[in-house]
Design a protein around this motif. Sequence first.
Motif, PDB file in Angstrom:
ATOM      1  N   ARG A  23       2.190 -36.102  25.350  1.00  0.00           N
ATOM      2  CA  ARG A  23       2.792 -34.774  25.376  1.00  0.00           C
ATOM      3  C   ARG A  23       3.640 -34.433  24.149  1.00  0.00           C
ATOM      4  N   SER A  24       3.796 -35.356  23.219  1.00  0.00           N
ATOM      5  CA  SER A  24       4.598 -35.043  22.039  1.00  0.00           C
ATOM      6  C   SER A  24       4.240 -35.979  20.892  1.00  0.00           C
ATOM      7  N   TYR A  57      -1.941 -34.034  21.791  1.00  0.00           N
ATOM      8  CA  TYR A  57      -1.514 -35.097  20.891  1.00  0.00           C
ATOM      9  C   TYR A  57      -2.260 -36.352  21.306  1.00  0.00           C
TER      10      TYR A  57
END
Length: 290
Positions: A166-167, A157
């Motif tokens: 990470r998200s 990402y």
Amino acid sequence: MNKELLLPDRLTTQIEKRLAELENTLNKLKEVQKEMPQGHLRVAQKGDKRPWFYHYTSPDNLTGNYIRKKDTEFAKALAQKDYNESLIQQLQKEINTLQEYLTQSQNGYAISKLYENLCPARQALITPVTLTHEQYIAKWKSVTWQGHSFSPDTPIYDTANKEQVRSKSEVIIADTLLRHGIPYRYEYPLVLKKGGFSLEHTDHKHAPSIKTITLYPDFLCLNVHTRQEYIWEHFGLMDDPDYARNVAAKLRLYVENNIFPGRNLIMTMETQKNPLSTRSIEKIITEFLN
């Protein structure tokens, strides 16, 4: 980073707010006084006996007229009036003092203008007592660090700042911080003490070895105006019981190290049914970081 000798002005805003409160109170009291009875209250009391109240209207006759017990409300009105008169005088003194401060400090800009009004050539030779926001941001961003490593199978990402996070929620947070011009560091290592030991109050000759743990908070953000740093943790799987237990353990560790929600720790959370709200992110940034 070298500390500034003098933090940016944070007093002026508080003074302006206090000044508005004082002036508002003063104006209300002046209106109240117009409805108060004439004269003043004298209180006489011997030992533990019930006080006697007297109403006088002239400084030439302070004895006054006795106020009977059934007229206690009249005594209260006189007492309130006398208190209000003294309060009005004090309010006016404080208003005058605060207004004088704002005048002398040029509403908090006098010190910073001493540097900003210099020519660039002279500025280059000087280290100001308070860095400009641009200078402070540059120093803050010049710090280098090694973040938490990504495993090969970690989903990619990318933020608008060309960073891997990470998200998707972390992308939203990072991009919103960037859009607001808020300096941040992603997964900047944070060394915390385990077990609540304090390095400042430990007898090192006889104390057990102090255990530490290194965490990698999602974001370390800077409020440029106050120079305060905030840890921003996003907890994205709060409907997972194991994940939630780990969050509780982390928060307890933060508190043991004097990192408190609302003071120097920002938290956002989401579940599958309650995803991260961009409106919440905007409000958090406005409240803590702008």
